[in-house]
Design a protein around this motif. Structure first.
Motif, PDB file in Angstrom:
ATOM      1  N   GLU A  63     -38.851   1.175  19.532  1.00  0.00           N
ATOM      2  CA  GLU A  63     -38.737   2.631  19.336  1.00  0.00           C
ATOM      3  C   GLU A  63     -37.304   3.066  19.617  1.00  0.00           C
ATOM      4  O   GLU A  63     -36.782   2.852  20.719  1.00  0.00           O
ATOM      5  CB  GLU A  63     -39.703   3.383  20.255  1.00  0.00           C
ATOM      6  CG  GLU A  63     -39.598   4.874  19.984  1.00  0.00           C
ATOM      7  CD  GLU A  63     -40.282   5.766  21.002  1.00  0.00           C
ATOM      8  OE1 GLU A  63     -41.156   5.295  21.753  1.00  0.00           O
ATOM      9  OE2 GLU A  63     -39.912   6.956  21.040  1.00  0.00           O
ATOM     10  N   ASP A  74     -38.374   0.896  24.266  1.00  0.00           N
ATOM     11  CA  ASP A  74     -37.470   1.957  23.818  1.00  0.00           C
ATOM     12  C   ASP A  74     -36.029   1.453  23.819  1.00  0.00           C
ATOM     13  O   ASP A  74     -35.623   0.737  24.734  1.00  0.00           O
ATOM     14  CB  ASP A  74     -37.577   3.161  24.757  1.00  0.00           C
ATOM     15  CG  ASP A  74     -39.002   3.644  24.886  1.00  0.00           C
ATOM     16  OD1 ASP A  74     -39.560   4.087  23.872  1.00  0.00           O
ATOM     17  OD2 ASP A  74     -39.567   3.542  25.998  1.00  0.00           O
ATOM     18  N   HIS A 119     -47.264  -0.940  26.227  1.00  0.00           N
ATOM     19  CA  HIS A 119     -46.321   0.185  26.191  1.00  0.00           C
ATOM     20  C   HIS A 119     -45.188   0.006  27.195  1.00  0.00           C
ATOM     21  O   HIS A 119     -45.439  -0.069  28.396  1.00  0.00           O
ATOM     22  CB  HIS A 119     -47.089   1.471  26.497  1.00  0.00           C
ATOM     23  CG  HIS A 119     -46.262   2.710  26.436  1.00  0.00           C
ATOM     24  ND1 HIS A 119     -46.157   3.583  27.488  1.00  0.00           N
ATOM     25  CD2 HIS A 119     -45.510   3.225  25.433  1.00  0.00           C
ATOM     26  CE1 HIS A 119     -45.379   4.592  27.144  1.00  0.00           C
ATOM     27  NE2 HIS A 119     -44.972   4.406  25.907  1.00  0.00           N
ATOM     28  N   ARG A 120     -43.962  -0.060  26.712  1.00  0.00           N
ATOM     29  CA  ARG A 120     -42.785  -0.356  27.539  1.00  0.00           C
ATOM     30  C   ARG A 120     -42.988  -1.701  28.252  1.00  0.00           C
ATOM     31  O   ARG A 120     -42.587  -1.879  29.399  1.00  0.00           O
ATOM     32  CB  ARG A 120     -42.511   0.766  28.545  1.00  0.00           C
ATOM     33  CG  ARG A 120     -42.480   2.161  27.913  1.00  0.00           C
ATOM     34  CD  ARG A 120     -42.180   3.274  28.890  1.00  0.00           C
ATOM     35  NE  ARG A 120     -42.454   4.582  28.269  1.00  0.00           N
ATOM     36  CZ  ARG A 120     -42.410   5.748  28.878  1.00  0.00           C
ATOM     37  NH1 ARG A 120     -42.061   5.811  30.139  1.00  0.00           N
ATOM     38  NH2 ARG A 120     -42.697   6.867  28.245  1.00  0.00           N
ATOM     39  N   HIS A 178     -35.868   4.237  28.316  1.00  0.00           N
ATOM     40  CA  HIS A 178     -36.549   5.404  27.742  1.00  0.00           C
ATOM     41  C   HIS A 178     -35.774   6.702  27.892  1.00  0.00           C
ATOM     42  O   HIS A 178     -35.626   7.475  26.941  1.00  0.00           O
ATOM     43  CB  HIS A 178     -37.933   5.542  28.404  1.00  0.00           C
ATOM     44  CG  HIS A 178     -38.740   6.690  27.892  1.00  0.00           C
ATOM     45  ND1 HIS A 178     -38.594   7.985  28.347  1.00  0.00           N
ATOM     46  CD2 HIS A 178     -39.706   6.745  26.938  1.00  0.00           C
ATOM     47  CE1 HIS A 178     -39.433   8.779  27.705  1.00  0.00           C
ATOM     48  NE2 HIS A 178     -40.121   8.063  26.847  1.00  0.00           N
ATOM     49  N   LYS A 237     -34.596   5.699  20.542  1.00  0.00           N
ATOM     50  CA  LYS A 237     -34.473   6.984  21.254  1.00  0.00           C
ATOM     51  C   LYS A 237     -33.059   7.527  21.025  1.00  0.00           C
ATOM     52  O   LYS A 237     -32.100   7.033  21.633  1.00  0.00           O
ATOM     53  CB  LYS A 237     -34.662   6.766  22.761  1.00  0.00           C
ATOM     54  CG  LYS A 237     -36.060   6.391  23.178  1.00  0.00           C
ATOM     55  CD  LYS A 237     -36.984   7.580  23.102  1.00  0.00           C
ATOM     56  CE  LYS A 237     -38.328   7.260  23.718  1.00  0.00           C
ATOM     57  NZ  LYS A 237     -39.380   8.188  23.264  1.00  0.00           N
ATOM     58  N   GLU A 251     -44.321  -2.699  23.000  1.00  0.00           N
ATOM     59  CA  GLU A 251     -43.505  -1.566  22.553  1.00  0.00           C
ATOM     60  C   GLU A 251     -42.396  -1.407  23.578  1.00  0.00           C
ATOM     61  O   GLU A 251     -42.620  -1.611  24.778  1.00  0.00           O
ATOM     62  CB  GLU A 251     -44.367  -0.300  22.497  1.00  0.00           C
ATOM     63  CG  GLU A 251     -43.666   0.931  21.944  1.00  0.00           C
ATOM     64  CD  GLU A 251     -43.017   1.854  22.977  1.00  0.00           C
ATOM     65  OE1 GLU A 251     -42.468   2.877  22.587  1.00  0.00           O
ATOM     66  OE2 GLU A 251     -43.047   1.538  24.196  1.00  0.00           O
TER      67      GLU A 251
HETATM   68  O1  G3P Z   1     -43.907   4.461  20.829  1.00  0.00           O
HETATM   69  C1  G3P Z   1     -44.978   5.112  21.445  1.00  0.00           C
HETATM   70  C2  G3P Z   1     -44.555   5.880  22.672  1.00  0.00           C
HETATM   71  O2  G3P Z   1     -43.748   5.055  23.459  1.00  0.00           O
HETATM   72  C3  G3P Z   1     -43.831   7.144  22.343  1.00  0.00           C
HETATM   73  O3  G3P Z   1     -43.557   7.929  23.454  1.00  0.00           O
HETATM   74  O4  G3P Z   1     -42.118   8.774  25.218  1.00  0.00           O
HETATM   75  O5  G3P Z   1     -43.522   6.797  25.659  1.00  0.00           O
HETATM   76  O6  G3P Z   1     -41.523   6.626  24.195  1.00  0.00           O
HETATM   77  P1  G3P Z   1     -42.631   7.504  24.676  1.00  0.00           P
END
Ligand code: G3P
Ligand code: MG
Length: 259
Positions: free
Chosen positions: A117, A44, A15-16, A57, A119, A42
């Motif tokens: 992702e 953003d 994540h990130r 993000h 944003k 993943e």
């Molecule tokens: O893509 C999953 C997750 O990253 C979504 O929430 O706020 O961490 O971007 P956030």
């Protein structure tokens, strides 16, 4: 590292990037994820004021950098002066805020896969969709190298028009009653859900619809272990070793267990 396998389901996703051990959404975090042994990250994507896409993000750089300000007030030329690393730890001092192109270049070199992702903040859906679709179209990649997701259905719909074959995931924190219809309307392949709203019911709905279901941001394998064999397709975690070191998860993900 084997070459990218387009059948790779991406079951453990950093994540990130590996955002516990390295500053989130930086190239260092992507490298760290690959070093830890996962093959999916993943990250953003947001737009600067000059419409340049960057890996970030928030709508501002206040939380993650040593500077302050809104992305709308930044231009590509300002990126060089931004330190995204020091707030995480001194060893990452000076770590830059990456452009989308820099991120895609590194993903290419690391031979990993990405969940990109989008944003939107306050940006028009069409702008974002066009910019991301163009950046991906410039790469000579298999379509399933990048899974595009967003909480914004207008963004996903605009992206789908411009990239008919690109895999898409609909993001929802908790599943809407009509989530399958919404996902199908976008020709999405998956739902990405807050792990706190994962249930046998939503997994059954996903299985019946032939859709993948992944959860974010899960940093405790025990919480989602009951769902592992009944259709959960992926976990998005800040710290992949939590999963790689827990019994059965590396095998579930088709990855090498760590020594
Ligand atoms: O893509 C999953 C997750 O990253 C979504 O929430 O706020 O961490 O971007 P956030
Ligand atoms: Mg995200």
């Amino acid at each position: 590292m084997p070459p990218p396998n387009t059948a790779d389901p991406g079951r453990i996703i950093a994540h990130r990037g590996a955002s516990r051990t390295a500053p989130e959404n930086t190239l260092a975090a992507f490298r760290e994820a690959a070093r830890q042994g996962v093959r999916w990250i993943e990250f953003d994507v947001s737009l600067l004021g000059d419409r340049q896409p960057v890996v970030h993000h928030d709508a501002t750089i206040d939380r993650c950098s040593t500077s302050q300000g809104s992305l709308t007030h930044l231009r590509a030329a300002d990126l060089a002066g931004i330190d995204m690393g020091s707030r995480h730890s001194a060893i990452y001092a000076g770590e830059p805020l990456p452009s989308l192109d820099q991120a895609l270049d590194l993903i290419d070199r690391l031979e990993i896969f990405a969940n990109l992702e989008i944003k939107p903040h306050d940006d028009p859906a069409e702008d974002l969709a066009e910019i991301v679709a163009r950046a991906l179209a410039e790469r000579d990649w298999a379509l399933d190298r990048v899974l595009v997701s967003s909480f914004s259905e207008p963004v996903l719909a605009a992206f789908r028009q411009r990239a008919p074959g690109q895999p898409i995931a609909l993001l929802q924190s908790s599943p809407s009653p009509d989530w399958v219809a919404r996902a199908k309307a976008l020709s999405a392949a998956a739902l990405h859900l807050d792990y706190r709203h994962l249930s046998e019911t939503v997994l059954r709905e996903a299985r019946l619809a032939g859709l993948d279901l992944r959860v974010y941001t899960i940093n405790n394998p025990d919480v989602v272990a009951p769902f592992r064999e009944i259709g959960l397709t992926g976990v998005i975690t800040d710290h992949p070793p939590l999963f790689l070191d827990a019994p059965g998860w590396a095998e579930w993900a088709g990855l090498d267990a760590r020594a």
